[in-house]
Design a protein around this motif. Structure first.
Motif, PDB file in Angstrom:
ATOM      1  N   ASP A  39       0.795  -1.228   0.000  1.00  0.00           N
ATOM      2  CA  ASP A  39       0.000   0.000   0.000  1.00  0.00           C
ATOM      3  C   ASP A  39       0.830   1.282   0.000  1.00  0.00           C
ATOM      4  O   ASP A  39       0.296   2.362   0.211  1.00  0.00           O
ATOM      5  CB  ASP A  39      -0.959   0.004   1.192  1.00  0.00           C
ATOM      6  CG  ASP A  39      -0.244  -0.136   2.525  1.00  0.00           C
ATOM      7  OD1 ASP A  39       0.985  -0.272   2.546  1.00  0.00           O
ATOM      8  OD2 ASP A  39      -0.937  -0.119   3.564  1.00  0.00           O
ATOM      9  N   GLU A  40       2.149   1.163  -0.258  1.00  0.00           N
ATOM     10  CA  GLU A  40       2.992   2.351  -0.328  1.00  0.00           C
ATOM     11  C   GLU A  40       3.585   2.479  -1.724  1.00  0.00           C
ATOM     12  O   GLU A  40       3.945   1.492  -2.341  1.00  0.00           O
ATOM     13  CB  GLU A  40       4.144   2.266   0.678  1.00  0.00           C
ATOM     14  CG  GLU A  40       3.709   2.404   2.103  1.00  0.00           C
ATOM     15  CD  GLU A  40       4.901   2.502   3.048  1.00  0.00           C
ATOM     16  OE1 GLU A  40       6.034   2.765   2.587  1.00  0.00           O
ATOM     17  OE2 GLU A  40       4.694   2.318   4.244  1.00  0.00           O
ATOM     18  N   VAL A  41       3.717   3.708  -2.201  1.00  0.00           N
ATOM     19  CA  VAL A  41       4.333   3.968  -3.498  1.00  0.00           C
ATOM     20  C   VAL A  41       5.755   4.471  -3.314  1.00  0.00           C
ATOM     21  O   VAL A  41       6.116   4.963  -2.237  1.00  0.00           O
ATOM     22  CB  VAL A  41       3.512   4.993  -4.314  1.00  0.00           C
ATOM     23  CG1 VAL A  41       2.137   4.431  -4.649  1.00  0.00           C
ATOM     24  CG2 VAL A  41       3.392   6.316  -3.585  1.00  0.00           C
ATOM     25  N   ASN A  42       6.560   4.363  -4.369  1.00  0.00           N
ATOM     26  CA  ASN A  42       7.916   4.903  -4.318  1.00  0.00           C
ATOM     27  C   ASN A  42       7.884   6.400  -4.680  1.00  0.00           C
ATOM     28  O   ASN A  42       6.807   6.975  -4.857  1.00  0.00           O
ATOM     29  CB  ASN A  42       8.868   4.108  -5.223  1.00  0.00           C
ATOM     30  CG  ASN A  42       8.485   4.171  -6.689  1.00  0.00           C
ATOM     31  OD1 ASN A  42       7.735   5.038  -7.137  1.00  0.00           O
ATOM     32  ND2 ASN A  42       8.993   3.233  -7.462  1.00  0.00           N
ATOM     33  N   GLU A  43       9.056   7.004  -4.823  1.00  0.00           N
ATOM     34  CA  GLU A  43       9.122   8.442  -5.107  1.00  0.00           C
ATOM     35  C   GLU A  43       8.490   8.813  -6.443  1.00  0.00           C
ATOM     36  O   GLU A  43       8.080   9.958  -6.637  1.00  0.00           O
ATOM     37  CB  GLU A  43      10.574   8.911  -5.063  1.00  0.00           C
ATOM     38  CG  GLU A  43      11.165   8.858  -3.671  1.00  0.00           C
ATOM     39  CD  GLU A  43      12.632   9.248  -3.644  1.00  0.00           C
ATOM     40  OE1 GLU A  43      13.205   9.556  -4.709  1.00  0.00           O
ATOM     41  OE2 GLU A  43      13.193   9.246  -2.536  1.00  0.00           O
ATOM     42  N   SER A  89       5.304  -4.242   1.993  1.00  0.00           N
ATOM     43  CA  SER A  89       6.173  -3.731   0.938  1.00  0.00           C
ATOM     44  C   SER A  89       6.384  -2.239   1.154  1.00  0.00           C
ATOM     45  O   SER A  89       5.484  -1.440   0.955  1.00  0.00           O
ATOM     46  CB  SER A  89       5.503  -3.982  -0.416  1.00  0.00           C
ATOM     47  OG  SER A  89       6.214  -3.351  -1.434  1.00  0.00           O
ATOM     48  N   LYS A  90       7.587  -1.875   1.578  1.00  0.00           N
ATOM     49  CA  LYS A  90       7.900  -0.474   1.853  1.00  0.00           C
ATOM     50  C   LYS A  90       8.323   0.244   0.573  1.00  0.00           C
ATOM     51  O   LYS A  90       9.032  -0.309  -0.256  1.00  0.00           O
ATOM     52  CB  LYS A  90       9.021  -0.368   2.880  1.00  0.00           C
ATOM     53  CG  LYS A  90       8.687  -0.975   4.231  1.00  0.00           C
ATOM     54  CD  LYS A  90       7.716  -0.143   5.001  1.00  0.00           C
ATOM     55  CE  LYS A  90       8.428   1.061   5.560  1.00  0.00           C
ATOM     56  NZ  LYS A  90       7.590   1.999   6.227  1.00  0.00           N
ATOM     57  N   ALA A  91       7.886   1.479   0.419  1.00  0.00           N
ATOM     58  CA  ALA A  91       8.280   2.350  -0.698  1.00  0.00           C
ATOM     59  C   ALA A  91       8.088   1.695  -2.062  1.00  0.00           C
ATOM     60  O   ALA A  91       8.886   1.880  -2.966  1.00  0.00           O
ATOM     61  CB  ALA A  91       9.710   2.837  -0.510  1.00  0.00           C
ATOM     62  N   GLY A  92       7.047   0.902  -2.214  1.00  0.00           N
ATOM     63  CA  GLY A  92       6.708   0.321  -3.505  1.00  0.00           C
ATOM     64  C   GLY A  92       7.559  -0.833  -3.960  1.00  0.00           C
ATOM     65  O   GLY A  92       7.453  -1.260  -5.093  1.00  0.00           O
ATOM     66  N   ALA A  93       8.429  -1.364  -3.078  1.00  0.00           N
ATOM     67  CA  ALA A  93       9.339  -2.453  -3.466  1.00  0.00           C
ATOM     68  C   ALA A  93       8.586  -3.758  -3.710  1.00  0.00           C
ATOM     69  O   ALA A  93       7.578  -4.035  -3.068  1.00  0.00           O
ATOM     70  CB  ALA A  93      10.388  -2.666  -2.380  1.00  0.00           C
ATOM     71  N   ALA A  94       9.100  -4.562  -4.635  1.00  0.00           N
ATOM     72  CA  ALA A  94       8.516  -5.868  -4.906  1.00  0.00           C
ATOM     73  C   ALA A  94       8.906  -6.860  -3.807  1.00  0.00           C
ATOM     74  O   ALA A  94      10.002  -6.794  -3.275  1.00  0.00           O
ATOM     75  CB  ALA A  94       9.004  -6.391  -6.256  1.00  0.00           C
TER      76      ALA A  94
END
Length: 85
Positions: free
Chosen positions: A46-50, A73-78
């Motif tokens: 539920d988090e997106v990267n920059e 999944s932190k910062a959009g990581a797979a």
């Protein structure tokens, strides 16, 4: 419980998977055949990267996620959990 994430992604779950009613599966999550998700497990994509993008959490077939496990999944990581894990 299956939930959308803030980006509107809904989990995709195989009909042969078992998800305990107390587990929370949120967002861009793919759960394949014969997966067991135990009580109180939380799986959140539920988090997106920059760049505002997000990769999926992918749990492959014949895998067992035990009681109380948290996969986030932190910062959009797979995140990929392999077959028969």
């Amino acid at each position: 419980m299956l939930r959308k994430n803030p980006s509107g992604d809904m989990p995709r779950v195989s009909e042969t998977a078992f998800i305990d009613p107390t587990a929370i599966i949120c967002g861009k999550v793919i759960i394949e055949d014969n997966v067991f998700i135990g009580p109180y497990a939380v799986i959140r994509a539920d988090e997106v990267n920059e760049q505002g993008e997000m990769e999926a959490i992918h749990i492959k077939r014949d895998t067992n996620i035990q009681d109380g496990v948290v996969i986030h999944s932190k910062a959009g990581a797979a995140v990929t959990i392999g077959e028969r894990s």
